[in-house]
Design an enzyme around this catalytic site. Structure first.
Site, PDB file in Angstrom:
ATOM      1  N   HIS A  61       0.858  -1.190   0.000  1.00 44.27           N
ATOM      2  CA  HIS A  61       0.000   0.000   0.000  1.00 44.27           C
ATOM      3  C   HIS A  61       0.891   1.234   0.000  1.00 44.27           C
ATOM      4  O   HIS A  61       2.124   1.126   0.012  1.00 44.27           O
ATOM      5  CB  HIS A  61      -0.962  -0.006   1.190  1.00 44.27           C
ATOM      6  CG  HIS A  61      -0.284   0.011   2.534  1.00 44.27           C
ATOM      7  ND1 HIS A  61       0.550  -0.990   2.965  1.00 44.27           N
ATOM      8  CD2 HIS A  61      -0.323   0.928   3.546  1.00 44.27           C
ATOM      9  CE1 HIS A  61       0.984  -0.711   4.187  1.00 44.27           C
ATOM     10  NE2 HIS A  61       0.481   0.449   4.549  1.00 44.27           N
ATOM     11  N   ASP A  65       6.053   4.306   4.903  1.00 46.24           N
ATOM     12  CA  ASP A  65       6.977   3.306   5.423  1.00 46.24           C
ATOM     13  C   ASP A  65       7.013   2.041   4.566  1.00 46.24           C
ATOM     14  O   ASP A  65       7.797   1.129   4.843  1.00 46.24           O
ATOM     15  CB  ASP A  65       6.648   2.962   6.880  1.00 46.24           C
ATOM     16  CG  ASP A  65       5.214   2.504   7.099  1.00 46.24           C
ATOM     17  OD1 ASP A  65       4.325   2.986   6.385  1.00 46.24           O
ATOM     18  OD2 ASP A  65       4.980   1.668   7.994  1.00 46.24           O
TER      19      ASP A  65
END
Length: 301
Positions: A61, A65
Protein backbone atom coordinates in the site's frame (compact mmCIF):
# COMPACT_ATOMS: atom_id res chain seq x y z
CA UNK A 1 14.51 -23.88 -3.08
CA UNK A 2 13.41 -20.44 -1.93
CA UNK A 3 15.79 -18.09 -0.12
CA UNK A 4 13.92 -15.73 2.17
CA UNK A 5 15.39 -12.62 3.80
CA UNK A 6 13.42 -10.35 6.11
CA UNK A 7 15.20 -7.06 5.50
CA UNK A 8 13.59 -5.03 8.27
CA UNK A 9 10.99 -5.36 11.00
CA UNK A 10 9.93 -1.82 11.92
CA UNK A 11 6.55 -0.26 11.37
CA UNK A 12 5.87 3.45 10.84
CA UNK A 13 9.43 4.73 11.37
CA UNK A 14 12.89 3.16 11.11
CA UNK A 15 14.76 2.86 14.39
CA UNK A 16 18.44 2.79 15.25
CA UNK A 17 18.51 -1.02 15.13
CA UNK A 18 15.38 -1.72 13.08
CA UNK A 19 14.82 -0.97 9.38
CA UNK A 20 11.34 -0.70 7.93
CA UNK A 21 9.56 -3.92 7.04
CA UNK A 22 10.57 -5.34 3.68
CA UNK A 23 11.07 -8.82 2.25
CA UNK A 24 13.51 -10.21 -0.34
CA UNK A 25 12.82 -13.65 -1.79
CA UNK A 26 15.00 -15.30 -4.42
CA UNK A 27 15.16 -18.50 -6.43
CA UNK A 28 18.17 -18.99 -8.65
CA UNK A 29 18.93 -15.70 -10.43
CA UNK A 30 15.44 -14.26 -9.93
CA UNK A 31 14.19 -12.27 -6.96
CA UNK A 32 11.11 -10.49 -5.63
CA UNK A 33 11.11 -7.48 -3.31
CA UNK A 34 8.00 -6.73 -1.27
CA UNK A 35 7.75 -3.14 0.00
CA UNK A 36 10.60 -0.66 0.20
CA UNK A 37 10.31 2.10 2.76
CA UNK A 38 13.11 4.55 3.47
CA UNK A 39 16.38 2.79 4.27
CA UNK A 40 15.64 -0.33 2.23
CA UNK A 41 18.80 0.32 0.17
CA UNK A 42 20.89 -0.02 3.32
CA UNK A 43 18.99 -3.09 4.50
CA UNK A 44 19.55 -4.77 1.13
CA UNK A 45 23.27 -4.01 1.29
CA UNK A 46 23.65 -5.19 4.88
CA UNK A 47 21.89 -8.47 4.07
CA UNK A 48 24.01 -9.05 0.96
CA UNK A 49 21.00 -9.25 -1.38
CA UNK A 50 21.64 -9.06 -5.13
CA UNK A 51 19.54 -6.11 -6.27
CA UNK A 52 20.35 -6.73 -9.94
CA UNK A 53 18.25 -9.93 -9.72
CA UNK A 54 15.03 -8.19 -8.63
CA UNK A 55 12.48 -8.87 -11.37
CA UNK A 56 9.34 -7.83 -9.49
CA UNK A 57 8.70 -5.23 -6.79
CA UNK A 58 5.43 -5.69 -4.90
CA UNK A 59 3.92 -2.78 -2.98
CA UNK A 60 1.35 -3.57 -0.30
CA UNK A 61 0.00 0.00 0.00
CA UNK A 62 1.03 3.62 -0.28
CA UNK A 63 1.94 4.59 3.26
CA UNK A 64 5.43 6.07 3.31
CA UNK A 65 6.98 3.31 5.42
CA UNK A 66 6.18 0.86 2.61
CA UNK A 67 7.05 2.86 -0.52
CA UNK A 68 9.17 5.86 0.54
CA UNK A 69 12.42 4.17 -0.50
CA UNK A 70 11.33 3.03 -3.97
CA UNK A 71 13.16 5.73 -5.94
CA UNK A 72 16.40 4.92 -4.17
CA UNK A 73 16.02 1.18 -4.73
CA UNK A 74 15.44 1.76 -8.46
CA UNK A 75 18.61 3.85 -8.67
CA UNK A 76 20.50 1.20 -6.74
CA UNK A 77 19.37 -1.41 -9.26
CA UNK A 78 20.51 0.84 -12.12
CA UNK A 79 23.91 1.23 -10.49
CA UNK A 80 24.10 -2.58 -10.35
CA UNK A 81 23.70 -2.56 -14.16
CA UNK A 82 20.19 -3.95 -14.27
CA UNK A 83 18.87 -3.62 -17.84
CA UNK A 84 15.97 -6.09 -17.98
CA UNK A 85 12.38 -4.91 -17.47
CA UNK A 86 11.14 -4.71 -13.87
CA UNK A 87 7.49 -5.27 -12.97
CA UNK A 88 5.82 -3.22 -10.23
CA UNK A 89 2.65 -4.57 -8.60
CA UNK A 90 0.40 -2.65 -6.23
CA UNK A 91 -3.09 -1.35 -5.51
CA UNK A 92 -4.90 1.10 -7.81
CA UNK A 93 -2.99 4.38 -7.89
CA UNK A 94 0.39 2.69 -8.35
CA UNK A 95 1.04 4.21 -11.77
CA UNK A 96 0.43 7.74 -10.52
CA UNK A 97 2.66 7.21 -7.48
CA UNK A 98 5.49 5.75 -9.58
CA UNK A 99 5.32 8.60 -12.10
CA UNK A 100 5.83 11.07 -9.27
CA UNK A 101 8.73 9.09 -7.82
CA UNK A 102 10.44 8.97 -11.22
CA UNK A 103 10.96 12.72 -11.02
CA UNK A 104 13.97 11.90 -8.86
CA UNK A 105 14.90 8.52 -10.39
CA UNK A 106 15.67 7.55 -13.97
CA UNK A 107 16.34 3.79 -13.97
CA UNK A 108 18.27 2.07 -16.73
CA UNK A 109 15.41 -0.35 -17.38
CA UNK A 110 11.72 -0.24 -18.24
CA UNK A 111 9.15 -0.27 -15.45
CA UNK A 112 5.97 -2.24 -16.12
CA UNK A 113 3.33 -1.23 -13.58
CA UNK A 114 0.36 -3.44 -12.75
CA UNK A 115 -2.47 -2.12 -10.58
CA UNK A 116 -4.81 -4.62 -8.96
CA UNK A 117 -6.94 -5.59 -6.00
CA UNK A 118 -7.74 -8.99 -7.49
CA UNK A 119 -6.31 -12.40 -6.67
CA UNK A 120 -6.12 -13.48 -10.32
CA UNK A 121 -3.39 -10.97 -11.22
CA UNK A 122 -0.57 -13.53 -11.19
CA UNK A 123 3.00 -12.55 -12.13
CA UNK A 124 6.25 -14.49 -12.45
CA UNK A 125 9.85 -13.95 -11.41
CA UNK A 126 11.63 -16.96 -12.84
CA UNK A 127 9.95 -19.93 -11.18
CA UNK A 128 8.38 -17.78 -8.45
CA UNK A 129 4.64 -17.24 -8.93
CA UNK A 130 3.40 -14.03 -7.30
CA UNK A 131 -0.25 -13.69 -6.35
CA UNK A 132 -1.75 -10.66 -4.59
CA UNK A 133 -4.82 -10.73 -2.38
CA UNK A 134 -6.78 -7.92 -0.68
CA UNK A 135 -6.55 -7.35 3.07
CA UNK A 136 -8.28 -5.01 5.56
CA UNK A 137 -6.39 -1.75 6.21
CA UNK A 138 -7.39 1.91 6.41
CA UNK A 139 -6.51 2.33 2.71
CA UNK A 140 -6.50 -0.27 -0.11
CA UNK A 141 -3.84 -2.82 0.75
CA UNK A 142 -2.53 -6.11 -0.61
CA UNK A 143 -0.88 -9.20 0.79
CA UNK A 144 1.17 -11.53 -1.41
CA UNK A 145 1.90 -15.22 -1.76
CA UNK A 146 5.11 -16.36 -3.44
CA UNK A 147 4.93 -19.93 -4.71
CA UNK A 148 7.31 -22.29 -6.47
CA UNK A 149 5.43 -25.20 -8.01
CA UNK A 150 7.03 -28.61 -8.32
CA UNK A 151 6.49 -31.02 -11.17
CA UNK A 152 5.78 -34.69 -10.71
CA UNK A 153 8.58 -37.22 -10.47
CA UNK A 154 9.92 -38.80 -13.64
CA UNK A 155 9.56 -42.59 -13.63
CA UNK A 156 12.51 -44.18 -15.49
CA UNK A 157 11.00 -47.67 -15.24
CA UNK A 158 7.91 -46.56 -17.15
CA UNK A 159 10.12 -44.85 -19.72
CA UNK A 160 12.12 -48.03 -20.26
CA UNK A 161 8.97 -50.16 -20.63
CA UNK A 162 7.70 -47.74 -23.27
CA UNK A 163 11.00 -48.05 -25.12
CA UNK A 164 11.84 -44.36 -24.82
CA UNK A 165 15.54 -43.71 -25.57
CA UNK A 166 17.60 -41.90 -22.95
CA UNK A 167 18.10 -38.83 -25.16
CA UNK A 168 14.32 -38.23 -25.10
CA UNK A 169 13.93 -38.35 -21.32
CA UNK A 170 14.92 -34.72 -20.79
CA UNK A 171 12.37 -33.60 -23.41
CA UNK A 172 9.56 -35.34 -21.52
CA UNK A 173 10.83 -33.92 -18.24
CA UNK A 174 10.49 -30.43 -19.75
CA UNK A 175 6.81 -31.18 -20.35
CA UNK A 176 7.08 -31.80 -24.08
CA UNK A 177 5.79 -34.82 -26.00
CA UNK A 178 8.08 -36.98 -28.13
CA UNK A 179 7.49 -39.25 -31.13
CA UNK A 180 8.93 -42.74 -30.89
CA UNK A 181 8.51 -44.58 -34.18
CA UNK A 182 4.82 -44.02 -34.97
CA UNK A 183 3.79 -43.46 -31.35
CA UNK A 184 3.42 -40.11 -29.53
CA UNK A 185 4.54 -40.29 -25.90
CA UNK A 186 3.11 -37.60 -23.62
CA UNK A 187 4.81 -36.40 -20.40
CA UNK A 188 1.97 -37.61 -18.18
CA UNK A 189 2.72 -41.19 -19.27
CA UNK A 190 6.08 -41.13 -17.48
CA UNK A 191 5.71 -38.28 -14.97
CA UNK A 192 3.69 -38.56 -11.77
CA UNK A 193 1.28 -35.97 -10.33
CA UNK A 194 2.62 -32.58 -9.18
CA UNK A 195 4.46 -32.72 -5.88
CA UNK A 196 4.16 -30.24 -3.03
CA UNK A 197 5.89 -27.00 -3.86
CA UNK A 198 6.92 -24.10 -1.62
CA UNK A 199 4.78 -21.18 -0.50
CA UNK A 200 5.53 -18.00 1.44
CA UNK A 201 2.82 -15.53 2.48
CA UNK A 202 3.57 -11.91 3.39
CA UNK A 203 0.97 -9.55 4.82
CA UNK A 204 1.29 -6.44 6.99
CA UNK A 205 -0.98 -3.53 7.89
CA UNK A 206 -4.27 -5.34 8.20
CA UNK A 207 -6.88 -6.67 10.56
CA UNK A 208 -7.32 -10.47 10.59
CA UNK A 209 -8.96 -11.41 7.29
CA UNK A 210 -10.28 -14.62 5.73
CA UNK A 211 -8.29 -13.78 2.59
CA UNK A 212 -5.07 -14.30 4.57
CA UNK A 213 -6.18 -17.71 5.80
CA UNK A 214 -7.25 -18.81 2.33
CA UNK A 215 -4.09 -17.55 0.62
CA UNK A 216 -1.83 -18.98 3.30
CA UNK A 217 -3.36 -22.45 3.46
CA UNK A 218 -0.57 -24.94 4.24
CA UNK A 219 2.09 -22.28 3.67
CA UNK A 220 5.66 -23.22 4.48
CA UNK A 221 6.14 -19.77 5.97
CA UNK A 222 3.75 -16.94 6.88
CA UNK A 223 5.19 -13.50 7.59
CA UNK A 224 2.60 -11.33 9.33
CA UNK A 225 2.55 -8.06 11.17
CA UNK A 226 2.66 -7.91 14.93
CA UNK A 227 2.14 -4.19 15.25
CA UNK A 228 0.79 -4.55 18.78
CA UNK A 229 2.32 -7.07 21.18
CA UNK A 230 -0.53 -7.37 23.66
CA UNK A 231 -4.26 -7.97 23.31
CA UNK A 232 -4.67 -5.09 25.76
CA UNK A 233 -4.12 -2.91 22.68
CA UNK A 234 -6.92 -4.54 20.72
CA UNK A 235 -8.98 -1.33 20.49
CA UNK A 236 -6.00 0.52 18.99
CA UNK A 237 -5.49 -2.36 16.58
CA UNK A 238 -9.12 -2.17 15.48
CA UNK A 239 -9.01 1.61 15.11
CA UNK A 240 -5.86 1.69 12.98
CA UNK A 241 -6.48 -1.63 11.22
CA UNK A 242 -3.50 -3.55 12.56
CA UNK A 243 -3.03 -6.84 14.42
CA UNK A 244 -1.76 -8.07 17.77
CA UNK A 245 0.72 -10.92 18.20
CA UNK A 246 -2.00 -13.37 19.16
CA UNK A 247 -4.25 -12.38 16.25
CA UNK A 248 -1.46 -13.02 13.74
CA UNK A 249 -0.75 -16.35 15.40
CA UNK A 250 -4.43 -17.23 15.13
CA UNK A 251 -4.30 -16.73 11.37
CA UNK A 252 -1.25 -19.01 11.04
CA UNK A 253 -3.03 -21.66 13.10
CA UNK A 254 -6.19 -21.53 10.98
CA UNK A 255 -4.15 -21.62 7.77
CA UNK A 256 -2.25 -24.68 9.09
CA UNK A 257 1.04 -23.03 8.18
CA UNK A 258 4.35 -24.61 9.13
CA UNK A 259 6.00 -21.50 10.53
CA UNK A 260 5.19 -17.88 11.39
CA UNK A 261 7.51 -14.88 11.48
CA UNK A 262 6.23 -11.71 13.14
CA UNK A 263 7.30 -8.31 11.81
CA UNK A 264 6.21 -4.65 11.49
CA UNK A 265 6.61 -3.89 15.19
CA UNK A 266 5.40 -0.59 16.62
CA UNK A 267 8.19 1.71 17.75
CA UNK A 268 6.73 1.38 21.26
CA UNK A 269 7.80 -2.30 21.33
CA UNK A 270 11.42 -2.05 22.40
CA UNK A 271 12.01 -5.79 22.77
CA UNK A 272 9.46 -7.88 20.85
CA UNK A 273 10.96 -11.12 22.23
CA UNK A 274 9.53 -10.25 25.66
CA UNK A 275 6.05 -10.78 24.24
CA UNK A 276 6.73 -13.89 22.16
CA UNK A 277 4.61 -16.08 24.45
CA UNK A 278 1.51 -14.09 23.41
CA UNK A 279 1.88 -15.65 19.96
CA UNK A 280 3.49 -18.98 20.88
CA UNK A 281 0.58 -19.83 23.17
CA UNK A 282 -1.65 -19.73 20.07
CA UNK A 283 0.76 -20.98 17.38
CA UNK A 284 3.84 -22.69 18.85
CA UNK A 285 6.12 -22.33 15.82
CA UNK A 286 6.19 -18.53 15.97
CA UNK A 287 9.47 -16.67 15.59
CA UNK A 288 10.04 -13.00 16.37
CA UNK A 289 11.44 -11.47 13.22
CA UNK A 290 14.71 -9.59 13.27
CA UNK A 291 16.44 -7.49 10.64
CA UNK A 292 18.39 -9.56 8.13
CA UNK A 293 16.88 -12.89 9.25
CA UNK A 294 17.30 -15.47 6.49
CA UNK A 295 16.09 -18.97 5.75
CA UNK A 296 16.29 -21.38 2.83
CA UNK A 297 13.08 -23.32 2.22
CA UNK A 298 13.63 -26.70 0.58
CA UNK A 299 11.31 -29.11 -1.17
CA UNK A 300 10.15 -32.09 0.82
CA UNK A 301 11.68 -35.39 -0.24
Amino acid sequence: MLDVCLLGTAGMVPLKNRWLTSLYVSEGNHAVLIDCGEGTQIALSEAGCRVKNIDVICITHFHQDHIGGLAGVLLMMSNANRTEDVTLIGPPGLIDVVQKLLVCASPSFRLLASETLETDAVSQAGNIEIQPFPVDHVIPCLGYTLTVHRKGKFDPDKAKKLGIPLNAWSILQRGESVKIDDQIIHPEQVIGPPRKGLKVLYSTDTRPADSIIQAGKNADLMILEGNYASDQDIEKAKKWKHMTFSEAAGLAKKAEAKELWLTHFSQSIICPEEFQENAVSVFPNTIIGRDGMQKTLKFEN
